[in-house]
Design a protein around this motif. Structure first.
Motif, PDB file in Angstrom:
ATOM      1  N   THR A 193       0.833  -1.198   0.000  1.00 11.52           N
ATOM      2  CA  THR A 193       0.000   0.000   0.000  1.00 11.52           C
ATOM      3  C   THR A 193       0.869   1.250   0.000  1.00 11.52           C
ATOM      4  N   VAL A 194       0.267   2.342  -0.401  1.00  5.70           N
ATOM      5  CA  VAL A 194       0.974   3.618  -0.462  1.00  5.70           C
ATOM      6  C   VAL A 194       1.554   3.990   0.893  1.00  5.70           C
ATOM      7  N   THR A 195       0.798   3.745   1.936  1.00  8.93           N
ATOM      8  CA  THR A 195       1.228   4.150   3.273  1.00  8.93           C
ATOM      9  C   THR A 195       2.348   3.284   3.832  1.00  8.93           C
ATOM     10  N   ASP A 196       2.668   2.195   3.159  1.00  5.91           N
ATOM     11  CA  ASP A 196       3.770   1.332   3.602  1.00  5.91           C
ATOM     12  C   ASP A 196       5.141   1.907   3.279  1.00  5.91           C
ATOM     13  N   TYR A 197       5.170   2.933   2.440  1.00  7.98           N
ATOM     14  CA  TYR A 197       6.444   3.457   1.958  1.00  7.98           C
ATOM     15  C   TYR A 197       6.650   4.907   2.380  1.00  7.98           C
ATOM     16  N   PHE A 198       7.863   5.182   2.826  1.00  5.46           N
ATOM     17  CA  PHE A 198       8.199   6.537   3.263  1.00  5.46           C
ATOM     18  C   PHE A 198       8.847   7.356   2.145  1.00  5.46           C
ATOM     19  N   TYR A 199       9.666   6.694   1.331  1.00  4.61           N
ATOM     20  CA  TYR A 199      10.407   7.406   0.290  1.00  4.61           C
ATOM     21  C   TYR A 199       9.757   7.153  -1.078  1.00  4.61           C
ATOM     22  N   TRP A 200       9.634   8.224  -1.878  1.00  8.45           N
ATOM     23  CA  TRP A 200       8.994   8.135  -3.195  1.00  8.45           C
ATOM     24  C   TRP A 200       9.816   8.862  -4.241  1.00  8.45           C
ATOM     25  N   GLY A 201       9.849   8.283  -5.434  1.00 11.97           N
ATOM     26  CA  GLY A 201      10.417   8.966  -6.573  1.00 11.97           C
ATOM     27  C   GLY A 201       9.369   9.877  -7.197  1.00 11.97           C
ATOM     28  N   GLN A 202       9.769  10.628  -8.195  1.00  8.57           N
ATOM     29  CA  GLN A 202       8.894  11.653  -8.754  1.00  8.57           C
ATOM     30  C   GLN A 202       7.951  11.123  -9.821  1.00  8.57           C
ATOM     31  N   GLY A 203       8.130   9.913 -10.289  1.00  5.04           N
ATOM     32  CA  GLY A 203       7.248   9.347 -11.291  1.00  5.04           C
ATOM     33  C   GLY A 203       7.803   9.473 -12.697  1.00  5.04           C
ATOM     34  N   THR A 204       7.509   8.472 -13.510  1.00  6.69           N
ATOM     35  CA  THR A 204       7.909   8.480 -14.914  1.00  6.69           C
ATOM     36  C   THR A 204       6.716   8.006 -15.733  1.00  6.69           C
ATOM     37  N   LEU A 205       6.427   8.705 -16.816  1.00  2.00           N
ATOM     38  CA  LEU A 205       5.223   8.448 -17.596  1.00  2.00           C
ATOM     39  C   LEU A 205       5.459   7.320 -18.606  1.00  2.00           C
ATOM     40  N   VAL A 206       4.556   6.356 -18.581  1.00  3.23           N
ATOM     41  CA  VAL A 206       4.552   5.270 -19.557  1.00  3.23           C
ATOM     42  C   VAL A 206       3.279   5.396 -20.380  1.00  3.23           C
ATOM     43  N   THR A 207       3.436   5.496 -21.679  1.00  6.49           N
ATOM     44  CA  THR A 207       2.296   5.603 -22.582  1.00  6.49           C
ATOM     45  C   THR A 207       2.379   4.463 -23.585  1.00  6.49           C
ATOM     46  N   VAL A 208       1.332   3.657 -23.631  1.00  9.13           N
ATOM     47  CA  VAL A 208       1.293   2.526 -24.542  1.00  9.13           C
ATOM     48  C   VAL A 208       0.198   2.787 -25.579  1.00  9.13           C
ATOM     49  N   SER A 209       0.591   2.872 -26.821  1.00  9.88           N
ATOM     50  CA  SER A 209      -0.369   3.147 -27.892  1.00  9.88           C
ATOM     51  C   SER A 209      -0.878   1.837 -28.491  1.00  9.88           C
ATOM     52  N   SER A 210      -2.113   1.883 -28.933  1.00  3.19           N
ATOM     53  CA  SER A 210      -2.730   0.669 -29.502  1.00  3.19           C
ATOM     54  C   SER A 210      -2.479   0.557 -30.989  1.00  3.19           C
TER      55      SER A 210
END
Length: 122
Positions: free
Chosen positions: A105-122
């Motif tokens: 769960t989200v609350t299980d983690y203290f440290y987070w990265g900023q996120g990276t976008l993954v886009t999958v086109s059909s």
């Protein structure tokens, strides 16, 4: 600990990407890692998690058989056979507390990265 997620991008359905999670700063000897994703209008959800020892690994049913933790770098996530529904911002998270257990769960983690976008086109 500072986390930096990278490796996202635009890929066609059926393609592959490798997400990395680089840790810097006061990095613990061992820590649990989780990969989460958040699609527009949806809650952040766990897709994969690995315990501090590496002995416990979890994959969400939606990615099982397609996503795996990298063998050479336990914190990296190999994503294969990507589908349009995998499109989301992917976050890596880490935590050193609480022993060798899976954290899902989200609350299980203290440290987070900023996120990276993954886009999958059909």
């Amino acid at each position: 600990v500072q986390l930096q997620a990278s490796g996202g991008g635009l890929v066609q359905a059926g393609g592959s990407l490798r997400l990395s999670c680089a840790a810097s700063g006061r990095t613990p000897t061992s820590y649990a890692v989780g990969w989460f994703r958040q699609a527009p209008g949806k809650e952040r959800e766990v897709v994969a998690a690995i315990s501090q020892s590496g002995r416990r690994i979890y994959y969400a049913d939606s990615v099982k058989g397609r996503f795996t933790f990298s063998r050479d770098t336990a914190k990296a996530l190999e994503m294969n056979s990507l589908k349009p529904e995998d499109t989301a911002v992917y976050y890596c998270a880490a935590d050193e507390r609480g022993g060798d257990r899976l954290r899902l769960t989200v609350t299980d983690y203290f440290y987070w990265g900023q996120g990276t976008l993954v886009t999958v086109s059909s």
